[in-house]
Design an enzyme around this catalytic site. Structure first.
Site, PDB file in Angstrom:
ATOM      1  N   ALA A  75     -47.812   8.605   7.718  1.00 30.82           N
ATOM      2  CA  ALA A  75     -47.717   7.175   8.039  1.00 30.82           C
ATOM      3  C   ALA A  75     -48.091   6.913   9.494  1.00 30.82           C
ATOM      4  O   ALA A  75     -47.799   7.720  10.385  1.00 30.82           O
ATOM      5  CB  ALA A  75     -46.297   6.678   7.779  1.00 30.82           C
ATOM      6  N   CYS A  76     -48.748   5.784   9.724  1.00 24.86           N
ATOM      7  CA  CYS A  76     -48.973   5.276  11.083  1.00 24.86           C
ATOM      8  C   CYS A  76     -48.710   3.773  11.048  1.00 24.86           C
ATOM      9  O   CYS A  76     -48.121   3.263  10.092  1.00 24.86           O
ATOM     10  CB  CYS A  76     -50.379   5.596  11.568  1.00 24.86           C
ATOM     11  SG  CYS A  76     -51.707   4.747  10.676  1.00 24.86           S
ATOM     12  N   SER A  77     -49.131   3.043  12.039  1.00 27.70           N
ATOM     13  CA  SER A  77     -48.838   1.610  12.092  1.00 27.70           C
ATOM     14  C   SER A  77     -49.619   0.820  11.048  1.00 27.70           C
ATOM     15  O   SER A  77     -49.043   0.099  10.230  1.00 27.70           O
ATOM     16  CB  SER A  77     -49.144   1.054  13.487  1.00 27.70           C
ATOM     17  OG  SER A  77     -48.307   1.639  14.458  1.00 27.70           O
TER      18      SER A  77
END
Length: 248
Positions: free
Chosen positions: A186-188
């Site tokens: 996951a990232c932004s």
């Protein structure tokens, strides 16, 4: 690729720049926008630095750096491969994208690990409970001519904390997560592998770059968080910070 010559004057914490009244140099460099659409990890490719001193109108001495010819650029890393190559490999390895609610269910019911690859400061502010943080990009640390030129180039785009690829990313992941683990990266923003009319190859992101590095290094159960953690928080899913956990 077009060249751009300009002068910028951002505030700097560099001792050299402080000595010259925080005047960041003029520079000539090639700018290659990162397809992740995350400017903090854009690719700036300066050539070399020549330092000169000049007098300002007030009589003080100011530093002027001109990037003219060939500084040593680090060898291209796997993370810098073209997005089309990374996307093709991710699809070949059957890396799936999952929506945020499905990711939460998999974490709770199937022991999936959420690997948050955002910068540590963002992770500390808010993250899914139980997530593990290994930042794929970090603040630029060194002060070689290459790094100084990159800082100046970032500053031109209004980014005063430019980032670089974290060379310890895979080592840190391997120290925290077993290769047989089921991982949701996951990232932004999340990015996407799904084609659309405007983005026929989808859109790269930090989490997709990280997923690519994981499968390259032998991780076989890798998933990707579609919509990213911005969507996770917007949906009101559980979030933890340094001090507290907020349940839905």
């Amino acid at each position: 690729m077009a060249s751009l010559t300009t002068s910028v004057n951002p505030h700097s914490t560099c001792s050299l720049h402080r000595n010259f009244h925080s005047r960041i140099p003029a520079f000539n460099y090639n700018y290659c926008p990162n397809s992740a659409n995350e400017p903090s990890s854009c690719c700036l490719t300066p050539k070399a630095i020549i330092q000169n001193s000049s007098r300002t109108n007030s009589g003080s001495t100011a530093a002027r750096f001109t990037v003219r010819s060939a500084a040593t650029k680090p060898a291209k890393s796997p993370a810098e491969e073209d997005w089309s190559i990374k996307r093709k490999y991710l699809l070949e390895k059957k890396v799936r994208s999952v929506e945020v609610n499905e990711a939460l269910r998999l974490q709770k019911e199937n022991n999936f690990v959420i690997l948050d690859v955002r910068p540590e400061a963002e992770f500390k502010e808010a993250h899914p409970p139980g997530a593990i943080n290994v930042q794929i990009y970090r603040l630029i640390k060194e002060w070689t001519p290459w790094d100084i030129a990159r800082r100046a180039a970032f500053a031109f785009f209004g980014i005063f904390q430019g980032t670089e690829e974290n060379p310890d990313f895979m080592q840190s992941v391997e120290s925290k997560i077993d290769k047989k683990a089921k991982i949701i990266v996951a990232c932004s923003s999340g990015g996407t592998m799904k084609p659309s009319q405007s983005l026929p190859e989808g859109q790269q992101s930090r989490s997709l770059i990280a997923a690519y590095l994981l499968v390259l290094n032998g991780y076989s159960n890798v998933y990707h968080l579609e919509g990213g953690l911005n969507t996770w928080f917007k949906e009101g899913l559980p979030a933890a910070s340094e001090d507290s956990v907020v349940q839905k």
